[in-house]
Design a protein around this motif. Structure first.
Motif, PDB file in Angstrom:
ATOM      1  N   PRO A 249      70.745  20.327 -41.795  1.00  0.00           N
ATOM      2  CA  PRO A 249      71.948  19.810 -41.131  1.00  0.00           C
ATOM      3  C   PRO A 249      72.424  18.477 -41.689  1.00  0.00           C
ATOM      4  O   PRO A 249      73.630  18.251 -41.853  1.00  0.00           O
ATOM      5  CB  PRO A 249      71.506  19.668 -39.667  1.00  0.00           C
ATOM      6  CG  PRO A 249      70.411  20.654 -39.503  1.00  0.00           C
ATOM      7  CD  PRO A 249      69.685  20.632 -40.817  1.00  0.00           C
ATOM      8  N   ALA A 250      71.493  17.567 -42.009  1.00  0.00           N
ATOM      9  CA  ALA A 250      71.869  16.258 -42.541  1.00  0.00           C
ATOM     10  C   ALA A 250      72.500  16.384 -43.925  1.00  0.00           C
ATOM     11  O   ALA A 250      73.520  15.742 -44.221  1.00  0.00           O
ATOM     12  CB  ALA A 250      70.649  15.338 -42.594  1.00  0.00           C
ATOM     13  N   LEU A 251      71.910  17.213 -44.797  1.00  0.00           N
ATOM     14  CA  LEU A 251      72.470  17.412 -46.137  1.00  0.00           C
ATOM     15  C   LEU A 251      73.844  18.068 -46.071  1.00  0.00           C
ATOM     16  O   LEU A 251      74.759  17.698 -46.835  1.00  0.00           O
ATOM     17  CB  LEU A 251      71.513  18.256 -46.985  1.00  0.00           C
ATOM     18  CG  LEU A 251      70.186  17.613 -47.396  1.00  0.00           C
ATOM     19  CD1 LEU A 251      69.365  18.572 -48.235  1.00  0.00           C
ATOM     20  CD2 LEU A 251      70.431  16.309 -48.152  1.00  0.00           C
ATOM     21  N   MET A 252      74.013  19.043 -45.177  1.00  0.00           N
ATOM     22  CA  MET A 252      75.312  19.700 -45.042  1.00  0.00           C
ATOM     23  C   MET A 252      76.371  18.698 -44.600  1.00  0.00           C
ATOM     24  O   MET A 252      77.489  18.676 -45.135  1.00  0.00           O
ATOM     25  CB  MET A 252      75.226  20.863 -44.051  1.00  0.00           C
ATOM     26  CG  MET A 252      74.469  22.065 -44.543  1.00  0.00           C
ATOM     27  SD  MET A 252      74.744  23.546 -43.528  1.00  0.00           S
ATOM     28  CE  MET A 252      74.042  23.026 -41.941  1.00  0.00           C
ATOM     29  N   SER A 253      76.037  17.872 -43.622  1.00  0.00           N
ATOM     30  CA  SER A 253      76.990  16.891 -43.120  1.00  0.00           C
ATOM     31  C   SER A 253      77.328  15.865 -44.197  1.00  0.00           C
ATOM     32  O   SER A 253      78.499  15.482 -44.368  1.00  0.00           O
ATOM     33  CB  SER A 253      76.421  16.192 -41.881  1.00  0.00           C
ATOM     34  OG  SER A 253      77.339  15.260 -41.367  1.00  0.00           O
TER      35      SER A 253
ATOM     36  N   PHE B 179      63.629  23.367 -30.162  1.00  0.00           N
ATOM     37  CA  PHE B 179      64.521  23.858 -31.223  1.00  0.00           C
ATOM     38  C   PHE B 179      65.569  24.812 -30.649  1.00  0.00           C
ATOM     39  O   PHE B 179      65.244  25.749 -29.922  1.00  0.00           O
ATOM     40  CB  PHE B 179      63.705  24.585 -32.298  1.00  0.00           C
ATOM     41  CG  PHE B 179      64.535  25.122 -33.428  1.00  0.00           C
ATOM     42  CD1 PHE B 179      65.027  24.271 -34.404  1.00  0.00           C
ATOM     43  CD2 PHE B 179      64.822  26.472 -33.516  1.00  0.00           C
ATOM     44  CE1 PHE B 179      65.790  24.763 -35.458  1.00  0.00           C
ATOM     45  CE2 PHE B 179      65.589  26.977 -34.553  1.00  0.00           C
ATOM     46  CZ  PHE B 179      66.066  26.110 -35.530  1.00  0.00           C
ATOM     47  N   PHE B 180      66.839  24.572 -30.980  1.00  0.00           N
ATOM     48  CA  PHE B 180      67.927  25.443 -30.534  1.00  0.00           C
ATOM     49  C   PHE B 180      69.068  25.498 -31.547  1.00  0.00           C
ATOM     50  O   PHE B 180      70.076  26.166 -31.333  1.00  0.00           O
ATOM     51  CB  PHE B 180      68.502  24.926 -29.203  1.00  0.00           C
ATOM     52  CG  PHE B 180      69.115  23.546 -29.300  1.00  0.00           C
ATOM     53  CD1 PHE B 180      70.452  23.374 -29.673  1.00  0.00           C
ATOM     54  CD2 PHE B 180      68.368  22.407 -29.049  1.00  0.00           C
ATOM     55  CE1 PHE B 180      71.009  22.115 -29.784  1.00  0.00           C
ATOM     56  CE2 PHE B 180      68.921  21.140 -29.156  1.00  0.00           C
ATOM     57  CZ  PHE B 180      70.252  20.998 -29.526  1.00  0.00           C
ATOM     58  N   GLN B 181      68.937  24.795 -32.671  1.00  0.00           N
ATOM     59  CA  GLN B 181      70.054  24.607 -33.595  1.00  0.00           C
ATOM     60  C   GLN B 181      70.599  25.913 -34.156  1.00  0.00           C
ATOM     61  O   GLN B 181      71.775  25.982 -34.541  1.00  0.00           O
ATOM     62  CB  GLN B 181      69.623  23.697 -34.753  1.00  0.00           C
ATOM     63  CG  GLN B 181      69.434  22.245 -34.365  1.00  0.00           C
ATOM     64  CD  GLN B 181      68.043  21.931 -33.826  1.00  0.00           C
ATOM     65  OE1 GLN B 181      67.347  22.807 -33.337  1.00  0.00           O
ATOM     66  NE2 GLN B 181      67.634  20.679 -33.919  1.00  0.00           N
TER      67      GLN B 181
ATOM     68  N   VAL C 182      62.955  21.578 -41.848  1.00  0.00           N
ATOM     69  CA  VAL C 182      63.990  21.994 -42.800  1.00  0.00           C
ATOM     70  C   VAL C 182      65.246  22.449 -42.074  1.00  0.00           C
ATOM     71  O   VAL C 182      66.354  21.960 -42.342  1.00  0.00           O
ATOM     72  CB  VAL C 182      63.462  23.127 -43.714  1.00  0.00           C
ATOM     73  CG1 VAL C 182      64.584  23.704 -44.562  1.00  0.00           C
ATOM     74  CG2 VAL C 182      62.355  22.604 -44.614  1.00  0.00           C
ATOM     75  N   LEU C 183      65.098  23.391 -41.107  1.00  0.00           N
ATOM     76  CA  LEU C 183      66.254  23.974 -40.430  1.00  0.00           C
ATOM     77  C   LEU C 183      66.900  23.022 -39.428  1.00  0.00           C
ATOM     78  O   LEU C 183      68.119  23.066 -39.236  1.00  0.00           O
ATOM     79  CB  LEU C 183      65.837  25.262 -39.709  1.00  0.00           C
ATOM     80  CG  LEU C 183      65.384  26.418 -40.596  1.00  0.00           C
ATOM     81  CD1 LEU C 183      64.849  27.560 -39.736  1.00  0.00           C
ATOM     82  CD2 LEU C 183      66.515  26.912 -41.474  1.00  0.00           C
ATOM     83  N   GLY C 184      66.091  22.204 -38.764  1.00  0.00           N
ATOM     84  CA  GLY C 184      66.615  21.333 -37.725  1.00  0.00           C
ATOM     85  C   GLY C 184      66.755  19.879 -38.132  1.00  0.00           C
ATOM     86  O   GLY C 184      67.170  19.058 -37.323  1.00  0.00           O
TER      87      GLY C 184
ATOM     88  N   VAL D  77      75.006  20.241 -36.694  1.00  0.00           N
ATOM     89  CA  VAL D  77      75.266  21.654 -36.982  1.00  0.00           C
ATOM     90  C   VAL D  77      76.630  22.067 -36.426  1.00  0.00           C
ATOM     91  O   VAL D  77      77.399  22.778 -37.079  1.00  0.00           O
ATOM     92  CB  VAL D  77      74.154  22.545 -36.399  1.00  0.00           C
ATOM     93  CG1 VAL D  77      74.496  24.030 -36.584  1.00  0.00           C
ATOM     94  CG2 VAL D  77      72.815  22.235 -37.059  1.00  0.00           C
ATOM     95  N   ALA D  78      76.942  21.593 -35.219  1.00  0.00           N
ATOM     96  CA  ALA D  78      78.246  21.894 -34.627  1.00  0.00           C
ATOM     97  C   ALA D  78      79.371  21.302 -35.469  1.00  0.00           C
ATOM     98  O   ALA D  78      80.415  21.945 -35.681  1.00  0.00           O
ATOM     99  CB  ALA D  78      78.307  21.350 -33.199  1.00  0.00           C
TER     100      ALA D  78
END
Length: 437
Positions: A387-391, A230-232, A381-383, A84-85
């Motif tokens: 994130p994997a699809l975005m990257s 969870f903290f993403q 989905v959120l964590g 995410v970062a």
């Protein structure tokens, strides 16, 4: 905030996206965020009411398997947070932005369809966790009131409604500064009671409990562990606070997530060591046995029971406040203009509080179910998947355009496939369990 290219640090060039500058009337002052402050934000976001459900779902497996499971889930969350970062950093750089939120990053990379899926998961997560917090917090409040006033045990729906009206009413009537100070006081109570629990609970640990292991029961605890760690969703804020400094961002995500992990490991060992898995034999196979409920009743000592009750209630309240504010902000962005008046607060708070209170009243035993489904679907989905699809998409686009990429996670596509695979496996396991019941 002004964009800059590079700054010299120890004779090396360090890329920064921007600098926080404040004008005090005479000169510009640089106000960068700190690793300590950003780590505290991540740790504070992670440590919440999810810790209360851990002993109930880890008791069947034992201390050693659940410890291994917590470490594995933490590693997964750490990689996800770094992803995410990474996408946030690269999105801010390519778009020329000084700040952007989690859902904003999703929309920039995955488009409106991806943003709607993430938004739906985000909304479900908030409502599901509010249902869990309201029901559990209401039950603890009802039992405490009955004991103090010497009354019979109150119906569970009374506690659920009382908790919602009490703390929801305080948030509705109180100013933000007051709520902030009150929440800080509650956090202090949580910390003090947690340390007291470790001290008293450590004296009740049975050595035989350390040897109990049932690895086959570990799978059912993974979803709740995912909720607890969870903290993403706050990672984009950390990226903004640290001015896009990749080294500081890595440090903050690692430190901010490892502190809750250490707390959870200590908590899990103390609680599981204070009760016996043999107690499971006396409970129904369809219900969740909660060791905290036994300890709150004083089975391991009156003072330990009091501390468990205090810690449980205020951990729930602090999480409740954070998630109510999160849902309020989301609905304000959707329904209301930036300058909203006091008269519009009632329908807004009703929209946030009334649905979870109603569901909690109708199904008072929904606490563990809500956490389980949240961890399986929303957190996956959120964590995991998002994130994997975005990257994947961002790295692919940057390779095709020969632009500079700043990866924070090694392993390339293999890592991304593993992240998605684990998330899909969790969801598939939950769906199969629904159909086999």
């Amino acid at each position: 905030m002004v964009p800059i290219k590079t700054v010299l640090k120890n004779s090396e060039q360090v890329t920064q996206l921007f600098s926080h500058l404040e004008f005090d009337g005479k000169k510009l002052n640089h106000q960068p965020g700190s690793v300590l402050g950003s780590s505290a934000l991540i740790a504070g976001t992670t440590v919440g009411a999810g810790i209360l459900a851990l002993p109930a779902v880890t008791l069947p497996s034992g201390i050693v398997p659940s410890t291994s499971g917590l470490i594995a889930v933490w590693l997964y969350a750490l990689v996800s947070g770094l992803l995410v970062a990474e996408v946030t950093l690269n999105t801010m750089r390519t778009e020329g932005l000084s700040s952007i939120g989690f859902l904003g990053v999703v929309e920039k990379i995955l488009g409106k369809v991806g943003a709607r899926i993430a938004g739906g998961a985000y909304l479900f997560m908030h409502y599901a966790l509010l249902v869990a917090y309201i029901t559990e917090g209401g039950e603890i409040l009802g039992v405490a009131v009955a004991k103090v006033w010497g009354m019979q045990i109150l119906p569970t729906w009374v506690g659920t409604m009382a908790f919602t009206l009490l703390f929801g009413g305080i948030m509705y009537l109180g100013r933000e500064k007051f709520i902030e100070k009150l929440n800080s006081a509650f956090v202090g109570i949580v910390i003090v009671s947690f340390l007291g629990l470790l001290f008293l609970g450590g004296r009740h640990i049975q050595s035989a409990q350390l040897l109990f292991q049932n690895w086959s029961a570990l799978g059912s605890a993974i979803s709740v562990m995912s909720v607890a760690l969870f903290f993403q969703n706050v990672v984009p804020l950390v990226v903004t606070q640290l001015e896009g400094d990749a080294r500081k961002i890595r440090q903050s995500i690692f430190i901010g997530s490892v502190i809750p992990l250490i707390m959870f490991l200590a908590w899990n060992a103390v609680i599981l060591g204070s009760v016996s898995p043999d107690m499971l034999d006396s409970t129904s196979g369809t219900s969740v046995f909660d060791p905290l409920q036994i300890l709150r009743g004083g089975s391991a000592g009156q003072w330990l029971g009091v501390l468990v009750s205090i810690f449980s209630e205020f951990a729930i309240v602090t999480s409740f406040i954070g998630f109510v504010y999160g849902l309020l902000d989301l609905f304000k962005d959707i329904f209301l203009p930036a300058q909203w008046q006091l008269s519009s607060r009632l329908p807004l708070y009703s929209l946030v509080l009334f649905p979870p209170m109603t569901l909690g009243t109708l199904n008072p035993s929904i606490f563990f179910t809500a956490l389980d489904y949240t961890g399986t679907f929303s957190i996956s989905v959120l964590g995991g998947i998002i994130p994997a699809l975005m990257s994947w998409k961002q790295r692919q686009e940057q390779e095709n355009s020969d632009s500079t990429n700043q990866p924070l996670v090694p392993g390339g596509k293999v890592t991304l496939i593993a992240i998605v695979g684990v998330a899909l496996a969790m969801m598939g396991r939950q769906i199969m369990s629904i159909y086999t019941k």
